[in-house]
Design an enzyme around this catalytic site. Structure first.
Site, PDB file in Angstrom:
ATOM      1  CB  CYS A 281      -0.817  -0.007   1.262  1.00 27.18           C
ATOM      2  SG  CYS A 281      -2.732  -1.416   1.217  1.00 27.18           S
TER       3      CYS A 281
HETATM    4  N1  LIG Z   1      -2.849  -6.200   1.786  1.00 29.91           N
HETATM    5  C1  LIG Z   1      -2.875  -4.571   2.246  1.00 29.91           C
HETATM    6  O1  LIG Z   1      -2.661  -4.651   3.888  1.00 29.91           O
HETATM    7  C2  LIG Z   1      -4.307  -4.758   1.528  1.00 29.91           C
HETATM    8  C3  LIG Z   1      -4.874  -3.261   2.482  1.00 29.91           C
HETATM    9  C4  LIG Z   1      -6.089  -2.755   1.749  1.00 29.91           C
HETATM   10  C5  LIG Z   1      -5.560  -2.476   0.438  1.00 29.91           C
HETATM   11  N2  LIG Z   1      -5.659  -3.134  -0.396  1.00 29.91           N
HETATM   12  C6  LIG Z   1      -5.492  -3.834  -1.597  1.00 29.91           C
HETATM   13  O2  LIG Z   1      -6.386  -4.537  -1.929  1.00 29.91           O
HETATM   14  C7  LIG Z   1      -5.767  -4.961  -3.340  1.00 29.91           C
HETATM   15  C8  LIG Z   1      -5.372  -6.789  -3.479  1.00 29.91           C
HETATM   16  O3  LIG Z   1      -4.643  -7.042  -2.428  1.00 29.91           O
HETATM   17  P1  LIG Z   1      -3.923  -8.034  -1.343  1.00 29.91           P
HETATM   18  O4  LIG Z   1      -2.629  -7.649  -0.477  1.00 29.91           O
HETATM   19  O5  LIG Z   1      -5.299  -8.678  -0.903  1.00 29.91           O
HETATM   20  O6  LIG Z   1      -3.127  -8.241  -2.494  1.00 29.91           O
HETATM   21  P2  LIG Z   1      -2.633 -10.334  -2.994  1.00 29.91           P
HETATM   22  O7  LIG Z   1      -1.360  -9.949  -3.769  1.00 29.91           O
HETATM   23  O8  LIG Z   1      -2.439 -10.204  -1.282  1.00 29.91           O
HETATM   24  O9  LIG Z   1      -4.166 -11.075  -3.489  1.00 29.91           O
HETATM   25  C9  LIG Z   1      -4.643 -10.685  -4.731  1.00 29.91           C
HETATM   26  C10 LIG Z   1      -4.754 -11.773  -5.105  1.00 29.91           C
HETATM   27  O10 LIG Z   1      -5.376 -11.826  -6.842  1.00 29.91           O
HETATM   28  C11 LIG Z   1      -5.139 -13.040  -7.332  1.00 29.91           C
HETATM   29  N3  LIG Z   1      -5.379 -12.413  -8.730  1.00 29.91           N
HETATM   30  C12 LIG Z   1      -4.230 -11.490  -9.417  1.00 29.91           C
HETATM   31  N4  LIG Z   1      -4.586 -12.144 -11.204  1.00 29.91           N
HETATM   32  C13 LIG Z   1      -6.310 -12.017 -10.614  1.00 29.91           C
HETATM   33  C14 LIG Z   1      -6.950 -12.071 -11.824  1.00 29.91           C
HETATM   34  N5  LIG Z   1      -7.358 -11.336 -12.871  1.00 29.91           N
HETATM   35  N6  LIG Z   1      -7.421 -12.891 -10.957  1.00 29.91           N
HETATM   36  C15 LIG Z   1      -8.299 -13.771  -9.708  1.00 29.91           C
HETATM   37  N7  LIG Z   1      -7.437 -13.126  -8.880  1.00 29.91           N
HETATM   38  C16 LIG Z   1      -6.387 -12.636  -9.447  1.00 29.91           C
HETATM   39  C17 LIG Z   1      -3.439 -13.047  -6.569  1.00 29.91           C
HETATM   40  O11 LIG Z   1      -3.342 -14.995  -6.822  1.00 29.91           O
HETATM   41  C18 LIG Z   1      -3.724 -13.410  -5.401  1.00 29.91           C
HETATM   42  O12 LIG Z   1      -4.234 -14.028  -4.499  1.00 29.91           O
HETATM   43  C19 LIG Z   1      -4.973  -4.527  -3.809  1.00 29.91           C
HETATM   44  O13 LIG Z   1      -5.754  -3.106  -4.415  1.00 29.91           O
HETATM   45  C20 LIG Z   1      -4.204  -3.599  -2.770  1.00 29.91           C
HETATM   46  O14 LIG Z   1      -3.493  -2.470  -2.872  1.00 29.91           O
HETATM   47  C21 LIG Z   1      -4.311  -4.279   0.181  1.00 29.91           C
END
Ligand SMILES: NC(=O)c1ccc[n+]([C@@H]2O[C@H](COP(=O)([O-])OP(=O)(O)OC[C@H]3O[C@@H](n4cnc5c(N)ncnc54)[C@H](O)[C@@H]3O)[C@@H](O)[C@H]2O)c1
Length: 450
Positions: A281
C-alpha cells in the site's frame, strides 16, 4: 415508466437475498484483502466462492488450510467444512454470483505508472457473464475514476444498464495486517455507488458484516478517500524519517524527540522513523494519485517528496551501518551483518516491497556477508533470484557477527540476546529499548539507534 417498475424490483430482490443470506458471493482475488473478507461473509451465513488465478491458494482453501495470518485457522476450516466457502480458478461460473467483490492486486509498472490490468482482466470476465440483478464491488486500491472509467465500461459491454439492471460500487479495503484491535469487522467502511440504487445495494451488503458503513456520494470520492489515507501515512512517515536524518547530523536522538512530542495531547500524531516503507500500500498507492493528477496538469509535490525520502531510507541505513563499523575499525567489505527482521512491519509475514530487503541488497553490493532471522518469514527469494533462509537467533551466530542490524521490531524476538552476545547493534526501530533498560548498561554490544 418501465424503469420505475424494474428498478425497485431488481434492487429489492437483491437486497432480500443479501438480508436472508441466500445471495451467492464471489470474491475475485483471495489474498490479504480477499480472504479475510470472504471468511467474514461466510461466517455470517453467506455461501462464498473465491476466484483466484493461483491454483496453490485455491487448493489450500478447498482443504480448509489458511495462508493469511489475520485469518483464524479454525474459522476458515469451519466455513469450508460447512460448505459455505470454496475456491476455484475457473471463472466461467462467476456469472452465478449475485455479488462479485473484486480484490485483485494494483501494482505499479516499472515506470511507476498504475498497472490496472488485473482489474481489467476481472472486469472483462465478469462483464462477459453479467446478468440482471448482480452487484459488483471493487475493493482494490486505485486512482479516482477507475470504477466509472475502467470497470463500468467493461460491464456495460453486456448491454445491461447500471443502476437499473446491475449495480456497481467502490468500497476501499482498510485492513491493517497484524492489527489485532481493528479487523475487517470493526473497521469503518466507506462505500460509493455509481447511482443511488448502486449505493443502496452496496450499503446493504457491507452492513451485514461491518459495524459502521459510511456512504459517500460517488465511487470517485471513495477511491480518493483511500488514496488520501495512504498518502497521509506516506507523508508523515517521510516527515519523521527526514527528522531522523537531521537528528543524526545534529547529534540528537530522534526517539527521545518522538517520545517527547507524543506527550502533547492534541495537534500531533505519533509516527515512528524506520528503514523505509513496504507492503502493497504505502509505497505504491500515492503514485496512483500522482499519475491521475498529471492528467489534470497537477503536480502532487508532497507525494513525490515523501516517496523520495522514504525510498532513500535504506541508503541512509546502509550509511549508518558502514559508519558504525568504521568507528570500530571494521570495513563493510567482508563484515558479517546479522539482519533481524525482513517483514516490512512488526508481527507480520509480508515482505513485499520490504525496505529490509533493499538494505540487504545494498550491503551485499558493499561486500558484506549477510544472515537473517525473522520468526515470521522463514524464507524468501530476492529480486536477483537469491533464495534466503532464516537462521536461528543463536549465541554463536550473534557472537560471530560484526553487526546485528534490526530492521523489523517483531514482538516475539528477545532483544536482550543481540545486546548480550553481539559486538554491535544498529537498531532502526528502537526495538531494543526495553532490553537496554533491563540490562541496565550491562550489554556487551555498542548500540547505534537510527
Ligand atoms: N494488503 C493490504 O494490507 C491491503 C490493504 C488495503 C488495500 N489493499 C489493496 O487490495 C488489493 C489486493 O491486495 P492484496 O494485498 O490482497 O493482494 P494479494 O496479492 O495478497 O492478493 C491478490 C490475489 O489476487 C489474485 N489474482 C491476481 N490476478 C487475478 C485475477 N485476474 N483474477 C483473480 N484473482 C487474481 C492473486 O493470485 C492473489 O491471490 C490491492 O489493490 C491492494 O492495494 C491491500
Amino acid at each position: 415508466m418501465q424503469l420505475v417498475e424494474t428498478l425497485p424490483v431488481r434492487l429489492s430482490a437483491l437486497k432480500r437475498k443479501i438480508l436472508d443470506r441466500s445471495a451467492l458471493i464471489g470474491v475475485a482475488g483471495i489474498g490479504y484483502v480477499g480472504l479475510p473478507l470472504a471468511v467474514e461473509k461466510a461466517k455470517v451465513g453467506f455461501t462464498v466462492v473465491g476466484y483466484d488465478r493461483n491454483p496453490i491458494r485455491v487448493d489450500q482453501i478447498n482443504q480448509g488450510l489458511n495462508y493469511i495470518r489475520d485469518v483464524n485457522d479454525r474459522e476458515l476450516a469451519d466455513v469450508v467444512d460447512a460448505g459455505r466457502f470454496s475456491a476455484t480458478t475457473d471463472f466461467s461460473t462467476i456469472g452465478r454470483c449475485d455479488v462479485v467483490i473484486v480484490c485483485v492486486p494494483t501494482p505499479l509498472t516499472p515506470n511507476m505508472d498504475p498497472d490496472i490490468s488485473y482489474i481489467r482482466n476481472v472486469g472483462e470476465m465478469v462483464g462477459q457473464q453479467l446478468r440482471p440483478g448482480q452487484l459488483v464491488c471493487l475493493e482494490s486500491t486505485t486512482y479516482p475514476g477507475t470504477t466509472n472509467e475502467v470497470l463500468l465500461p467493461l460491464l456495460e459491454r453486456s448491454g445491461l444498464v447500471v443502476g437499473e439492471d446491475f449495480f456497481v460500487c467502490f468500497s476501499p479495503e482498510r485492513v491493517d495486517p497484524g492489527n489485532a484491535r481493528y479487523t475487517t469487522k470493526n473497521t469503518n467502511k466507506v462505500v460509493g455507488g455509481v447511482t443511488p440504487a448502486c449505493l443502496e445495494a452496496g450499503m446493504t451488503l457491507y452492513q451485514q458484516t461491518i459495524m459502521h458503513v459510511l456512504p459517500v456520494s460517488s465511487p470517485k470520492v471513495a477511491e480518493l478517500t483511500k488514496v488520501f489515507e495512504n498518502t497521509f501515512r506516506a507523508v508523515n512517515i517521510a516527515l519523521v524519517n527526514e527528522m531522523a536524518m537531521l537528528c543524526d547530523r545534529l547529534g540528537i536522538g530522534i526517539w527521545e524527540v518522538v517520545d517527547a512530542a507524543s506527550t502533547k495531547p492534541f495537534g500531533i500524531m505519533r509516527f515512528d522513523p524506520g528503514p523505509g516503507v513496504g507492503g502493497h500500500c504505502i509505497p505504491l498507492d500515492p503514485f496512483y494519485l500522482a499519475w491521475k493528477a498529471r492528467e489534470y496538469d497537477f503536480h502532487v509535490r508532497f507525494i513525490e517528496l515523501a516517496g523520495e525520502i522514504n525510498v532513500g531510507m535504506p541508503y541512509f541505513v546502509r550509511e549508518r551501518v558502514v559508519r558504525a563499523l568504521n568507528e570500530r575499525g571494521r570495513a563493510i567489505k567482508g563484515a558479517h551483518v546479522f539482519v533481524l527482521g525482513v517483514a516490512y512491519k512488526r508481527d507480520i509475514d509480508d515482505f513485499r516491497e520490504s525496505p529490509a530487503i533493499k538494505v540487504m541488497d545494498l550491503l551485499l553490493k558493499d561486500g558484506a556477508r549477510i544472515d537473517y532471522h525473522d520468526p515470521h518469514v522463514p524464507s524468501f527469494t530476492d529480486r536477483r533470484g537469491n533464495a534466503w533462509h532464516s537462521i536461528p537467533l543463536s549465541k554463536e551466530g550473534l557472537e560471530r557477527s560484526d553487526c546485528v542490524l534490526i530492521l523489523t521490531d517483531h514482538t516475539s524476538v528477545d532483544y536482550a540476546k543481540p545486546l548480550q552476545w553481539a559486538p554491535l547493534v544498529v537498531d532502526t526501530r528502537n526495538a531494543t529499548k526495553t532490553a537496554r533498560q533491563q540490562l541496565d548498561g550491562k550489554a556487551r554490544a555498542g548500540v547505534v539507534l537510527l
